[in-house]
Design an enzyme around this catalytic site. Sequence first.
Site, PDB file in Angstrom:
ATOM      1  CG  ASP A 167      -0.181   0.155   2.539  1.00 24.29           C
ATOM      2  OD1 ASP A 167      -0.010   1.295   2.999  1.00 24.29           O
ATOM      3  OD2 ASP A 167       0.250  -0.876   3.102  1.00 24.29           O
ATOM      4  CB  SER A 168       0.873   4.218   0.796  1.00 22.22           C
ATOM      5  OG  SER A 168       1.153   5.595   0.787  1.00 22.22           O
ATOM      6  CB  ALA A 169       5.696   4.588   0.373  1.00 19.38           C
TER       7      ALA A 169
END
Length: 325
Positions: A167-169
């Site tokens: 998720d995300s980074a």
Amino acid sequence: MPEQFRPTRGSLRSRGAATISSVTLRQISAVLPPERAWGLWASRQIIARIMDTFGPSLAGTEVEHVDVRLADGRRVVGEWVRGAGVTDRRQAIYYVHGSGYALCSARTHRRLTGWLSRLTGLPVFCVDYRLAPRYRFPTAADDVRAGWDWLRTECGLDPHHMVIAGDSAGGHLAVDLLLQPGVAHPAAMALLSPLFDLTFGLARAREALRDDPAIRASDAARLIGLYCAGTDLNHGRLTLDVAGGRPMPPTLIQAGGAEMLQADARTLHNDIRAAGGDCELQIWPDQVHVFQALPRLTPEAAPAVREITAFIAAALRDNTIRVAG
């Protein structure tokens, strides 16, 4: 696969949560300086509390901490997370958590990885890569590679029996890993609100149309800057050439309709398809960043994670059939 759209509006509860977030979390993130130790500490505490308060239950979840070294000296730190009754040792999910490279850990994401394990019936290994600002680029990417190599060589897992998720980074780190030469691709990849454009140009363009309830693009860019400081963002490991790189394995991307990183999700989806990969994009209306981790906050988290579960099951099944054939 083309982009898949959800119902046109999010639930009343999820819209309310986004509104509350815009007048609380968004404002808090604007005044906590990530460059200062106290500001980063406070941000880490807030995110950990949110993940624990609104995350799924940990009942029955078993956690096995890992801290080992590969034969070449590289260190791998993380944890195996197994939902109740999960005993499979032939297949696994390799999870790369988000954090802006600076905030989160395997611990903050344990409720999410435990939920994924319980629903898929698979053990999940979440790598605890080192965080900025103490550790800068490419430390996190190197740690993610070390974790993958450890799963393959020391744990004896066949890439065809693995799925990478993040998720995300962590999405950026997962894609970077799979673009590297010599990295055998897993059966599939599942990304939740992936960060793709580290300049935040895409996010700023989206922000001009609708504010992200959780954070401003400028504040997110300051956080990412802790990891990228001293490195040109045009570096090939930061600005990823997905469209011109190796085709990705079958991929599912989910993003929230209320978040600025939906622009990143759309661009990554298009680039994966341009490179010849199979990618499905789901935009969940009115949802916040990584809403899948917050089922006690938004009702849409459960159906979204069920779709991820179904995608992983189908990918592993199809890959097994393909390899056997």
